[in-house]
Write a protein that holds these residues in place. Structure first.
Motif, mmCIF file in Angstrom:
data_model
loop_
_atom_site.group_PDB
_atom_site.id
_atom_site.type_symbol
_atom_site.label_atom_id
_atom_site.label_comp_id
_atom_site.label_asym_id
_atom_site.label_seq_id
_atom_site.Cartn_x
_atom_site.Cartn_y
_atom_site.Cartn_z
ATOM 1 N N VAL A 121 36.330 44.327 30.760
ATOM 2 C CA VAL A 121 37.567 43.554 30.872
ATOM 3 C C VAL A 121 38.256 43.907 32.180
ATOM 4 C CG1 VAL A 121 39.759 42.973 29.771
ATOM 5 C CG2 VAL A 121 37.810 43.691 28.366
ATOM 6 N N GLU A 122 38.660 42.890 32.924
ATOM 7 C CA GLU A 122 39.406 43.121 34.164
ATOM 8 C C GLU A 122 40.662 42.261 34.156
ATOM 9 O OE1 GLU A 122 38.616 41.924 38.661
ATOM 10 O OE2 GLU A 122 37.466 43.724 38.112
ATOM 11 N N VAL A 123 41.790 42.892 34.456
ATOM 12 C CA VAL A 123 43.080 42.206 34.515
ATOM 13 C C VAL A 123 43.600 42.304 35.933
ATOM 14 C CG1 VAL A 123 45.453 42.137 33.671
ATOM 15 C CG2 VAL A 123 43.590 42.770 32.106
ATOM 16 N N ARG A 124 43.959 41.156 36.523
ATOM 17 C CA ARG A 124 44.542 41.144 37.864
ATOM 18 C C ARG A 124 46.043 40.902 37.739
ATOM 19 N NH1 ARG A 124 41.927 37.212 40.077
ATOM 20 N NH2 ARG A 124 43.578 35.729 40.558
ATOM 21 N N PRO A 125 46.865 41.931 37.925
ATOM 22 C CA PRO A 125 48.318 41.748 37.810
ATOM 23 C C PRO A 125 48.852 40.843 38.907
ATOM 24 C CG PRO A 125 47.705 44.083 37.717
ATOM 25 C CD PRO A 125 46.505 43.333 38.199
ATOM 26 N N ALA A 126 49.946 40.152 38.604
ATOM 27 C CA ALA A 126 50.623 39.363 39.630
ATOM 28 C C ALA A 126 51.227 40.327 40.639
ATOM 29 C CB ALA A 126 51.700 38.494 38.996
ATOM 30 N N SER A 127 51.111 40.020 41.907
ATOM 31 C CA SER A 127 51.576 40.932 42.949
ATOM 32 C C SER A 127 52.823 40.388 43.632
ATOM 33 C CB SER A 127 50.479 41.149 43.992
ATOM 34 O OG SER A 127 50.097 39.920 44.578
ATOM 35 N N VAL A 128 53.668 41.288 44.038
ATOM 36 C CA VAL A 128 54.846 40.962 44.849
ATOM 37 C C VAL A 128 54.729 41.795 46.121
ATOM 38 C CG1 VAL A 128 57.348 40.966 45.002
ATOM 39 C CG2 VAL A 128 56.239 40.536 42.793
ATOM 40 N N GLY A 129 54.477 41.119 47.232
ATOM 41 C CA GLY A 129 54.245 41.866 48.466
ATOM 42 C C GLY A 129 52.798 42.316 48.517
ATOM 43 N N ALA A 130 52.561 43.621 48.503
ATOM 44 C CA ALA A 130 51.206 44.149 48.565
ATOM 45 C C ALA A 130 50.427 43.760 47.315
ATOM 46 C CB ALA A 130 51.245 45.668 48.696
ATOM 47 N N GLU A 131 49.138 43.499 47.475
ATOM 48 C CA GLU A 131 48.316 43.078 46.362
ATOM 49 C C GLU A 131 48.172 44.197 45.346
ATOM 50 O OE1 GLU A 131 43.831 41.297 45.507
ATOM 51 O OE2 GLU A 131 44.614 41.464 47.548
ATOM 52 N N ALA A 132 48.382 43.892 44.081
ATOM 53 C CA ALA A 132 48.283 44.895 43.021
ATOM 54 C C ALA A 132 46.820 45.156 42.695
ATOM 55 C CB ALA A 132 49.028 44.420 41.783
ATOM 56 N N SER A 133 46.501 46.398 42.347
ATOM 57 C CA SER A 133 45.133 46.767 42.013
ATOM 58 C C SER A 133 44.770 46.216 40.635
ATOM 59 C CB SER A 133 44.976 48.293 42.011
ATOM 60 O OG SER A 133 45.254 48.826 43.291
ATOM 61 N N ALA A 134 43.511 45.804 40.506
ATOM 62 C CA ALA A 134 43.039 45.302 39.220
ATOM 63 C C ALA A 134 42.909 46.449 38.228
ATOM 64 C CB ALA A 134 41.701 44.612 39.400
ATOM 65 N N LEU A 135 43.118 46.129 36.953
ATOM 66 C CA LEU A 135 42.965 47.090 35.867
ATOM 67 C C LEU A 135 41.703 46.730 35.099
ATOM 68 C CD1 LEU A 135 46.652 46.897 34.573
ATOM 69 C CD2 LEU A 135 45.700 48.596 36.156
ATOM 70 N N SER A 136 40.920 47.735 34.715
ATOM 71 C CA SER A 136 39.667 47.431 34.033
ATOM 72 C C SER A 136 39.390 48.434 32.921
ATOM 73 C CB SER A 136 38.498 47.419 35.022
ATOM 74 O OG SER A 136 38.337 48.683 35.619
ATOM 75 N N ALA A 137 38.581 47.990 31.969
ATOM 76 C CA ALA A 137 38.180 48.844 30.852
ATOM 77 C C ALA A 137 36.958 48.218 30.202
ATOM 78 C CB ALA A 137 39.312 48.988 29.835
ATOM 79 N N GLU A 138 36.213 49.015 29.429
ATOM 80 C CA GLU A 138 35.095 48.510 28.649
ATOM 81 C C GLU A 138 35.326 48.832 27.186
ATOM 82 O OE1 GLU A 138 31.065 49.154 29.630
ATOM 83 O OE2 GLU A 138 31.270 48.510 31.714
ATOM 84 N N GLY A 139 34.914 47.928 26.296
ATOM 85 C CA GLY A 139 35.085 48.173 24.877
ATOM 86 C C GLY A 139 34.389 47.125 24.047
ATOM 87 N N ARG A 140 34.531 47.257 22.734
ATOM 88 C CA ARG A 140 33.863 46.351 21.802
ATOM 89 C C ARG A 140 34.784 45.257 21.278
ATOM 90 N NH1 ARG A 140 28.978 48.336 19.906
ATOM 91 N NH2 ARG A 140 29.099 46.861 18.164
#
Length: 287
Positions: A228-247
């Protein structure tokens, strides 16, 4: 629904085949359908060919297959439909599907390892090997074979050239002309951009409602898990994606649409997907 029992002079497989030819494939590329049918007839004695006129007849053909191995001649949507029907009848465990990809969208089939040409794909049906793969199943009993996207890439409802999925070049030309002559579109309506969603992976919150997100993607991970990868909305500098693995993945919050394989679904307020390990089988070329 037309059904044709056929026999060939030689057999490369001892399986009895049920060849279900999707009506969209017949309209989109009749020549490839004919080639695939001829190769399968020549290689499998007693193969039975079904020509359903719509989804209901497609479903009946699969339900009445008996001990025959089902072969779908069609696009990604036909493949997903077949897997979903077998899943809902709890018949995936003992049934290996085969596919000859014909039609508008076959990118999923290629990603799963099915040859794109009609001859090569038909020969893989006859001489290939079953590959067991994970399946994402949601809380409404829907299935995902490949990738899941929130929101759908491109738009909330994919533009198609016609209701049956067959390309219409003249229609694309007309649409282009209309866009050229029409005034500029107004700003996007609220909810079409970043949205607030809670994304949980195996019960752990990856992102919560206080954080707007641009996109969420779910793709197959290690065996028995999804990435799973989540791309947060960014204001100014691009926000880092968040990721995880699971069932188990749960998405909730504002109404959202999602693209699962070739289909856009929703809007829904919450949806949970669970990975079923090695839940379905597809015939691919033997290595």
């Amino acid at each position: 629904m037309a059904e044709v029992a056929t026999s060939g002079t030689s057999s490369a497989t001892s399986d009895q085949l049920l060849v279900v030819i999707d009506p969209v494939a017949r309209r989109a590329d009749g020549e490839s359908v004919r080639i695939a049918r001829d190769v399968l007839r020549a290689g499998a004695a007693g193969a039975k060919v079904c020509l359903p006129d719509g989804p209901e007849e497609f479903a009946r053909a699969l339900a009445r297959r008996g001990s025959r191995r089902p072969v779908v001649v069609g696009d990604d949507r036909a493949l997903v439909r077949a897997v979903e029907l077998l899943h809902r009848h709890r018949e995936l465990a003992g049934c290996a599907l085969s596919l000859v990809p014909v039609g508008g969208s076959v990118s999923l089939a290629r990603a799963l390892g099915v040859p794109s040409g009609a001859v090569a794909a038909a020969r893989a049906v006859l001489d290939g090997a079953e590959r067991r793969m994970d399946l994402l199943v949601d809380d409404s009993d829907g299935v995902v074979l490949g990738a899941l996207r929130i929101p759908p890439l491109g738009s909330t409802s994919p533009e198609r050239d016609s209701a049956d999925g067959v390309p219409r070049p003249w229609l694309r030309t007309c649409r282009s002309l209309v866009r050229t002559l029409a005034p500029a579109r107004p700003p996007a309506a609220p909810g079409s951009g970043p949205t607030r969603l809670r994304v949980e992976v195996d019960g752990e919150t990856l992102v919560d409602l206080h954080q707007s997100v641009e996109a969420v993607s779910v793709v197959p991970g290690a065996s028995g898990t999804a990435r799973v990868e989540v791309r947060p909305a960014s204001v100014g500098a691009e926000a880092s994606a968040l990721s995880a693995e699971g069932r188990t993945i749960t998405v909730s919050g504002a109404h959202f649409r999602y693209r699962a394989d070739a289909t856009v679904s929703g809007p829904v307020r919450t949806r949970t997907w669970e990975v079923r390990e090695a839940a379905w089988g597809l015939t691919v070329p033997a290595r």
